[in-house]
Design a protein around this motif. Structure first.
Motif, PDB file in Angstrom:
ATOM      1  N   ASP A  48       0.819  -1.216   0.000  1.00 12.13           N
ATOM      2  CA  ASP A  48       0.000   0.000   0.000  1.00 12.13           C
ATOM      3  C   ASP A  48       0.851   1.263   0.000  1.00 12.13           C
ATOM      4  N   TYR A  49       2.131   1.127   0.304  1.00  8.59           N
ATOM      5  CA  TYR A  49       3.015   2.296   0.425  1.00  8.59           C
ATOM      6  C   TYR A  49       3.915   2.484  -0.795  1.00  8.59           C
ATOM      7  N   ILE A  50       3.689   1.688  -1.825  1.00  9.76           N
ATOM      8  CA  ILE A  50       4.528   1.750  -3.030  1.00  9.76           C
ATOM      9  C   ILE A  50       3.821   2.553  -4.111  1.00  9.76           C
ATOM     10  N   ALA A  51       4.515   3.558  -4.666  1.00  3.77           N
ATOM     11  CA  ALA A  51       3.975   4.340  -5.784  1.00  3.77           C
ATOM     12  C   ALA A  51       4.124   3.571  -7.087  1.00  3.77           C
ATOM     13  N   GLY A  52       5.264   2.919  -7.255  1.00  2.95           N
ATOM     14  CA  GLY A  52       5.494   2.201  -8.496  1.00  2.95           C
ATOM     15  C   GLY A  52       6.888   1.623  -8.558  1.00  2.95           C
ATOM     16  N   TYR A  53       7.239   1.166  -9.759  1.00  5.93           N
ATOM     17  CA  TYR A  53       8.492   0.460  -9.975  1.00  5.93           C
ATOM     18  C   TYR A  53       9.191   1.016 -11.218  1.00  5.93           C
ATOM     19  N   THR A  54      10.513   0.932 -11.207  1.00  6.45           N
ATOM     20  CA  THR A  54      11.279   1.305 -12.384  1.00  6.45           C
ATOM     21  C   THR A  54      12.502   0.396 -12.473  1.00  6.45           C
ATOM     22  N   ILE A  63      18.676   5.002 -14.279  1.00  9.86           N
ATOM     23  CA  ILE A  63      17.376   4.575 -13.759  1.00  9.86           C
ATOM     24  C   ILE A  63      16.281   5.071 -14.696  1.00  9.86           C
ATOM     25  N   GLY A  64      15.246   4.258 -14.893  1.00  6.94           N
ATOM     26  CA  GLY A  64      14.140   4.650 -15.764  1.00  6.94           C
ATOM     27  C   GLY A  64      13.895   3.603 -16.853  1.00  6.94           C
ATOM     28  N   PRO A  65      13.369   4.011 -17.990  1.00  4.91           N
ATOM     29  CA  PRO A  65      12.897   5.368 -18.262  1.00  4.91           C
ATOM     30  C   PRO A  65      11.564   5.700 -17.600  1.00  4.91           C
ATOM     31  N   TRP A  66      10.816   4.638 -17.200  1.00 11.18           N
ATOM     32  CA  TRP A  66       9.448   4.854 -16.756  1.00 11.18           C
ATOM     33  C   TRP A  66       9.260   4.504 -15.294  1.00 11.18           C
ATOM     34  N   LEU A  67       8.386   5.244 -14.621  1.00  6.18           N
ATOM     35  CA  LEU A  67       7.824   4.813 -13.349  1.00  6.18           C
ATOM     36  C   LEU A  67       6.488   4.164 -13.680  1.00  6.18           C
ATOM     37  N   VAL A  68       6.371   2.889 -13.379  1.00  2.00           N
ATOM     38  CA  VAL A  68       5.151   2.132 -13.670  1.00  2.00           C
ATOM     39  C   VAL A  68       4.314   2.063 -12.397  1.00  2.00           C
ATOM     40  N   ASP A  69       3.057   2.469 -12.499  1.00  2.30           N
ATOM     41  CA  ASP A  69       2.179   2.453 -11.331  1.00  2.30           C
ATOM     42  C   ASP A  69       2.169   1.073 -10.677  1.00  2.30           C
ATOM     43  N   ALA A  70       2.182   1.072  -9.354  1.00  2.97           N
ATOM     44  CA  ALA A  70       2.196  -0.196  -8.624  1.00  2.97           C
ATOM     45  C   ALA A  70       1.028  -1.096  -9.028  1.00  2.97           C
ATOM     46  N   ALA A  71      -0.123  -0.501  -9.296  1.00  4.24           N
ATOM     47  CA  ALA A  71      -1.304  -1.292  -9.663  1.00  4.24           C
ATOM     48  C   ALA A  71      -1.128  -2.022 -10.982  1.00  4.24           C
ATOM     49  N   ASP A  72      -0.184  -1.568 -11.809  1.00  2.00           N
ATOM     50  CA  ASP A  72       0.044  -2.191 -13.114  1.00  2.00           C
ATOM     51  C   ASP A  72       1.092  -3.299 -13.070  1.00  2.00           C
ATOM     52  N   VAL A  73       1.612  -3.599 -11.891  1.00  2.53           N
ATOM     53  CA  VAL A  73       2.574  -4.694 -11.716  1.00  2.53           C
ATOM     54  C   VAL A  73       1.958  -5.661 -10.696  1.00  2.53           C
ATOM     55  N   PRO A  74       1.184  -6.626 -11.175  1.00  4.35           N
ATOM     56  CA  PRO A  74       0.424  -7.487 -10.263  1.00  4.35           C
ATOM     57  C   PRO A  74       1.273  -8.223  -9.242  1.00  4.35           C
ATOM     58  N   ASP A  75       2.458  -8.713  -9.658  1.00  3.61           N
ATOM     59  CA  ASP A  75       3.309  -9.453  -8.721  1.00  3.61           C
ATOM     60  C   ASP A  75       4.768  -9.084  -8.960  1.00  3.61           C
ATOM     61  N   PRO A  76       5.279  -8.082  -8.244  1.00  4.11           N
ATOM     62  CA  PRO A  76       6.678  -7.680  -8.445  1.00  4.11           C
ATOM     63  C   PRO A  76       7.677  -8.737  -7.998  1.00  4.11           C
TER      64      PRO A  76
END
Length: 255
Positions: free
Chosen positions: A119-125, A155-168
């Protein structure tokens, strides 16, 4: 959604990835990747880096997997964007890439449980945390010259929303050098999972929006030299391109 940051026509812009693969400015202008100067996708706060956090990588280096996380901090000047040039010390004999999943914190976190960590993750790159092995004194305590050089962590190029990565914790990571794959692994092989790390770190200090956790790299490291193109890629997150240049190169002053 995939979001990034570029410098274009004298200003910094937030950009998104369009369905046709182009880079879109807020006003709808479409750019090719090569048209913009890429910046790290977020303005970084504290940068946490994990050593030996993949079991296969620990074995590769003849270490046992650590019983406690090996965490060190990095300065924001270490970060550089997509398609940038990283300086390779001309007198170094061995410098290697490290393809890593980067976790970006989205809201203040203190004493967070593993159950609530996502719940505290904005996203992944994607990150490529280069290391200059010549300067390494101790794998457990990487010193400044190994891990905190300017521009040595693309680092990059994209920050991918956490909701778009079902299982990191189930993503394929890979690295290629000049078009030849040299590293392949999976986040399943992490010694300490992402939720575990957030619980551990937030018990020690408050995590803030924009803080980044570099979660380590799998086995398959190799020496790279000036002139190499290094591509680090993570399934569903992105493809990060970096170029190595001799640290004496005049071109580095203009990139």
């Amino acid at each position: 959604m995939k979001k990034g940051r570029v410098y274009f026509n004298g200003a910094i812009h937030q950009v998104t990835l369009a369905q046709d693969g182009s880079v879109r400015l807020p006003d709808g202008t479409a750019l090719a990747e090569e048209q913009a100067h890429w910046l790290p996708p977020v303005q970084a706060g504290t940068i946490f880096a994990l050593g030996l956090n993949y079991a296969d990588h620990a074995r590769e280096l003849a270490f046992k997997a650590p019983e406690q996380p090996l965490v060190f901090l990095k300065g924001p000047n270490a970060l550089i964007g997509h398609r940038a040039h990283t300086a390779r010390p001309h007198d170094a004999e061995y410098m290697h890439y490290e393809c890593e999943l980067a976790v970006v914190i989205g809201k203040q976190a203190r004493n967070v449980s593993q159950q609530d960590a996502y719940d505290y993750i904005a996203g992944y790159t994607v990150a490529n945390d280069y290391a200059i092995r010549d300067y390494l004194e101790n794998y457990y305590r990487p010193n400044l010259r190994v891990k905190n050089r300017d521009g040595c962590t693309p680092i990059g190029p994209w920050l991918v929303d956490a909701a778009d990565v079902p299982d990191p914790m189930d993503l394929v990571l890979s690295t290629s050098v000049n078009g030849k794959e040299t590293q392949r692994g999976t986040t399943r092989d992490m010694v300490f999972s992402i939720p575990w790390l957030i619980e551990y770190l937030s018990a020690i200090m408050t995590l803030s929006p924009g803080d980044i956790i570099l979660t380590g790299t799998p086995e398959g490291l190799a020496n790279v030299v000036a002139g190499d193109e290094v591509v680090t890629e993570i399934e569903g997150v992105g493809r990060l391109v970096n170029f190595l240049a001799d640290d004496r190169s005049p071109s580095l002053s203009s990139v």
